[in-house]
Write an enzyme that holds these catalytic residues in place. Sequence first.
Site, short mmCIF file in Angstrom:
data_model
loop_
_atom_site.label_atom_id
_atom_site.label_comp_id
_atom_site.label_asym_id
_atom_site.label_seq_id
_atom_site.Cartn_x
_atom_site.Cartn_y
_atom_site.Cartn_z
N GLU A 91 0.82 -1.21 0.00
CA GLU A 91 0.00 0.00 0.00
C GLU A 91 0.85 1.26 0.00
O GLU A 91 1.96 1.27 0.52
CB GLU A 91 -0.83 0.04 1.29
CG GLU A 91 -1.78 -1.10 1.42
CD GLU A 91 -2.44 -1.11 2.79
OE1 GLU A 91 -2.38 -0.09 3.51
OE2 GLU A 91 -3.01 -2.14 3.14
N CYS A 104 3.19 8.36 1.27
CA CYS A 104 3.66 7.44 2.30
C CYS A 104 3.94 6.10 1.60
O CYS A 104 3.05 5.49 1.03
CB CYS A 104 2.57 7.31 3.35
SG CYS A 104 3.00 6.17 4.64
N CYS A 111 6.11 -7.32 7.87
CA CYS A 111 7.11 -6.74 8.77
C CYS A 111 7.46 -7.77 9.84
O CYS A 111 6.61 -8.53 10.28
CB CYS A 111 6.52 -5.48 9.43
SG CYS A 111 7.72 -4.61 10.47
N CYS A 115 4.59 -5.42 16.02
CA CYS A 115 3.90 -4.51 16.95
C CYS A 115 2.43 -4.94 17.08
O CYS A 115 1.78 -5.27 16.09
CB CYS A 115 3.99 -3.07 16.46
SG CYS A 115 5.69 -2.53 16.25
N CYS A 118 -0.61 -3.15 15.05
CA CYS A 118 -0.38 -2.79 13.65
C CYS A 118 -0.93 -3.84 12.69
O CYS A 118 -0.67 -5.04 12.86
CB CYS A 118 1.12 -2.61 13.44
SG CYS A 118 1.57 -2.34 11.71
N CYS A 332 -1.36 1.91 8.09
CA CYS A 332 -0.62 1.01 7.21
C CYS A 332 -1.08 -0.43 7.38
O CYS A 332 -1.31 -0.90 8.47
CB CYS A 332 0.88 1.14 7.46
SG CYS A 332 1.43 0.51 9.03
N1 SAH Z 1 7.92 0.38 10.69
C1 SAH Z 1 8.09 1.77 10.81
C2 SAH Z 1 7.38 2.56 9.73
C3 SAH Z 1 6.04 2.06 9.31
S1 SAH Z 1 4.75 2.15 10.51
C4 SAH Z 1 7.65 2.24 12.19
O1 SAH Z 1 7.07 1.46 12.92
O2 SAH Z 1 7.96 3.39 12.53
C5 SAH Z 1 4.41 3.91 10.52
C6 SAH Z 1 3.74 4.41 11.77
O3 SAH Z 1 2.38 3.96 11.84
C7 SAH Z 1 4.42 3.95 13.04
O4 SAH Z 1 4.58 5.04 13.93
C8 SAH Z 1 3.43 2.95 13.56
O5 SAH Z 1 3.56 2.73 14.92
C9 SAH Z 1 2.12 3.56 13.17
N2 SAH Z 1 0.96 2.66 13.20
C10 SAH Z 1 0.91 1.33 13.02
N3 SAH Z 1 -0.35 0.89 13.13
C11 SAH Z 1 -1.11 1.96 13.38
C12 SAH Z 1 -2.52 2.14 13.59
N4 SAH Z 1 -3.36 1.14 13.58
N5 SAH Z 1 -2.96 3.41 13.84
C13 SAH Z 1 -2.10 4.46 13.85
N6 SAH Z 1 -0.78 4.35 13.65
C14 SAH Z 1 -0.29 3.11 13.42
FE1 SF4 Z 2 6.38 -3.05 11.53
FE2 SF4 Z 2 3.94 -2.10 11.93
FE3 SF4 Z 2 5.68 -2.17 13.93
FE4 SF4 Z 2 6.07 -0.42 11.93
S1 SF4 Z 2 4.36 -0.44 13.38
S2 SF4 Z 2 7.60 -1.78 12.90
S3 SF4 Z 2 5.26 -1.63 10.22
S4 SF4 Z 2 4.83 -3.95 12.86
#
Ligand code: SAH
Ligand code: SF4
Length: 343
Positions: A91, A104, A111, A115, A118, A332
């Site tokens: 995406e 973006c 990944c 997390c 996510c 994302c």
């Molecule tokens: N992996 C990297 C970049 C991609 S994620 C990182 O984690 O920084 C980009 C951002 O989106 C990160 O700050 C992540 O914590 C946040 N993110 C992930 N899932 C989300 C959600 N459901 N709502 C809002 N932000 C989210």
């Molecule tokens: Fe990976 Fe999602 Fe964590 Fe970013 S927020 S490091 S994309 S698992």
Amino acid sequence: MKKNLLGLTIEELKDFAAELGEKPFRGKQLFKWIDRGVTDFEEMTDFSKALRAKLQDAACVGSLDVLRVQKDHKDGTRKFLFGLEDGNMIESVFMEYKYGNSLCVSSQVGCKMGCKFCATALDGFTRNLTPGEMLEQVYAAERETGKAINHIVVMGMGEPFDNYENLSVFLKLLHEPEGRNLSYRNMTVSTSGIIPAINRFAEDFPQVNLAISLHRLDNNGRSAIMPVNDAYPVDDLLRAAKEYTEKTGRRITFEYTLIKGENDSEHDVSLMKKKLSGLLCHVNLIPLNKVTETGFDGSSRKKAEEIAGLLENFGIPATVRRELGSSIDGACGQLRAKNKSIY
Ligand code: SAH
Ligand code: SF4
């Protein structure tokens, strides 16, 4: 199989031209066409008919399929679901701001970081994206929107610092003076906190903006939602962030996704005061976009504003990020998760 020229450097394109028995300067010409978003050799009008035919036989430009475009009619945000050559999906999100248009970009399929909140993490990790696959998201979004993109944020699916080499080539291709010559200051990379890569990035790309996803400041609590914290504990991460600001002289952005009842208490705010005061930083507060499968919910906008106000009072610059495209699964990985059954 045809060679995909999108994502090759000028030097690599010169080598390719030589393989075809052409002069090296053709490599630079190819780079400029590709960088303008041209995918059809027939449109490369400074090449002879014979050369265009030769290119057609030996090569192609790009491989992304636009599978789906969702537009948020309120704020113009557009979310793209792209199909890769091997059938995987990624995406990108296009956003319009006062200062210009931003994309973006995803850096991986899935990944490894896991997390808990996510959507990208739900399916684990499949593979790294190539520099060409990162770059083509930009060209495809420009083609689809008819608008030039002048800010890139690597904040889509994946952990960019887990794909450091390809990320580096991608950033350099965007910055190439013979091409679009995008300023490094118009690029932002977001990481979940891989410390050795942060140190390296300060050396390699001191002008690119760095964002670190913090989300919690107590060590055990952060580990519970971000397993990467086991390898790189939050206090070490903050030390690395401080070193980064000293080395580069650049302000660092901390992403803080607000999760209801998880990281938005008075205690969490007092930890922010204690640990972030005096750092050359800016805190971006983002109410979590709900991903049903994760069981987490976002804090209210009001709560986010309240926390931003408290941080400002402590002298820590903070803003609540516009929840762009929340009606189109803006976070994302959400669109891909939804489309698995369709494609
Ligand atoms: N992996 C990297 C970049 C991609 S994620 C990182 O984690 O920084 C980009 C951002 O989106 C990160 O700050 C992540 O914590 C946040 N993110 C992930 N899932 C989300 C959600 N459901 N709502 C809002 N932000 C989210
Ligand atoms: Fe990976 Fe999602 Fe964590 Fe970013 S927020 S490091 S994309 S698992």
